[in-house]
Enzyme design. Sequence first.
Site, PDB file in Angstrom:
ATOM      1  N   SER A 170       0.921  -1.221   0.141  1.00  0.00           N
ATOM      2  CA  SER A 170      -0.033  -0.181  -0.003  1.00  0.00           C
ATOM      3  C   SER A 170       0.867   1.310   0.007  1.00  0.00           C
ATOM      4  O   SER A 170       0.713   1.955  -0.685  1.00  0.00           O
ATOM      5  CB  SER A 170      -0.856  -0.120   1.159  1.00  0.00           C
ATOM      6  N   ASN A 215      -6.220  -9.149  -7.352  1.00  0.00           N
ATOM      7  CA  ASN A 215      -6.155  -9.983  -6.104  1.00  0.00           C
ATOM      8  C   ASN A 215      -7.379 -10.650  -5.347  1.00  0.00           C
ATOM      9  O   ASN A 215      -7.428 -11.585  -4.732  1.00  0.00           O
ATOM     10  CB  ASN A 215      -5.790  -8.753  -4.864  1.00  0.00           C
ATOM     11  N   GLN A 250       0.227  -9.153  -5.724  1.00  0.00           N
ATOM     12  CA  GLN A 250      -0.410 -10.582  -6.034  1.00  0.00           C
ATOM     13  C   GLN A 250       0.506 -11.415  -7.094  1.00  0.00           C
ATOM     14  O   GLN A 250       0.712 -12.707  -7.054  1.00  0.00           O
ATOM     15  CB  GLN A 250      -1.764 -10.598  -6.374  1.00  0.00           C
ATOM     16  N   HIS A 307       4.702 -10.329   2.567  1.00  0.00           N
ATOM     17  CA  HIS A 307       4.034 -11.234   3.131  1.00  0.00           C
ATOM     18  C   HIS A 307       2.953 -11.997   2.118  1.00  0.00           C
ATOM     19  O   HIS A 307       2.362 -12.939   2.359  1.00  0.00           O
ATOM     20  CB  HIS A 307       3.115 -10.598   4.384  1.00  0.00           C
ATOM     21  N   CYS A 323      -8.664  -6.542   2.547  1.00  0.00           N
ATOM     22  CA  CYS A 323      -8.598  -5.031   3.170  1.00  0.00           C
ATOM     23  C   CYS A 323      -9.999  -4.526   3.151  1.00  0.00           C
ATOM     24  O   CYS A 323     -10.270  -3.657   3.770  1.00  0.00           O
ATOM     25  CB  CYS A 323      -7.848  -4.405   2.163  1.00  0.00           C
TER      26      CYS A 323
END
Length: 393
Positions: free
Chosen positions: A73, A152, A180, A202, A326
């Site tokens: 982000s 995503n 992604q 992550h 999210c």
Amino acid sequence: MSKLIYLDNAATTKVKDEVLKEMLPYFTEEYGNPSAIYTFAQKTRKAVDSARSQVAELIGAKADEMYFTAGGSESDNWALKATADAYGNKGKHIITSKIEHHAILHTCEYLEKKGFEVTYLDVDSDGKISLEELEKAIREDTILISIMAANNEIGTIQPLAEIGRIAHEHGVLFHTDAVQAYGHIPLNVDEMNIDMLSASGHKFGGPKGIGLMYIRKGVKIRSFIHGGAQERNRRAGTHNTTGIIGIGTAAKLAGQDLEKNKAKQEELRNHLIERVLAEIPYSRLNGHKEDRLPGNANFCFRFIEGESLLILLDQLGVCASSGSACTSGSLDPSHVLLAIGLPHEIAHGSLRLTLSEETTLEDIDFVVDELVKIVERLRKMSPLYEDFVKRQA
């Protein structure tokens, strides 16, 4: 719950054992600040430099074109806001798509309030943009095209090389949100004409709280976070050394095993898709059938709510999602599913299952077996389904 079956790898992945092993010494033994000049910090500096090379190699970039951030982000915000700041005198028009992650869409909304114009491209029923419409949207004052590498939610992969070619033919910068895609499918910034790229540790076996930004040499992107000379004066803040080593190691491992993991996940994903579509009536696969992330399967089931699916799967030890992590607290249907043309009542019945290299055929078959029963159970409770069956009789 006898066994955990984790099928929400698009939300986050488990830190790989090799990654954690490489990170651990830099918490307690080699804890020097890599910006320091004394000898004790030099090993840490070398480890950071090595990680920079590792994340660059995975996308065919140069080490000095890579910058570490706190996550995808931040990298997305940096790409859009800093481009607007640096190139605003040239023009105030940006092009993106309607199915981008909210880190892009909300940043575009912010820039619109600052006087920029944003064109949001439509996508087809598979989630792909039209290259023809993209080229038509470019204007004299267009400064940036930002199109995600892969979605995503529905996993659709965009034609990056063609997008980059069109952008460069018109003298426009091209940024891609590859959060992604990075570490899961082959990417090459030169072959794909990419000027900026965002990724997050992550999502491919690295730790949370560390991301990266690729910025092609010559692109005039300024600092996004001020306060220090770190990251060659482009991103202030003490280096997250353990995170950097983690993302570097994860990138190295992803590169070594990319084709093998991709092939394995595609085989399991296709098995999952075939079984669901064959065994659950009134189900639909969302996203492109072939041009999709290897571990992504996204479905809609008519006459049921996706949230109910998730609760019942959770009771069986199955972790899944109905879309982006999210927006998990939102009651609104996915903006991605609405953009590909699904009505609200069908978009509400979505389920995203995302695999990892640890997912097994037994996991997939267990989930589908249970999913068949869950969908049947929920539909028996639905008056809409009851009316639909009566009309079909």
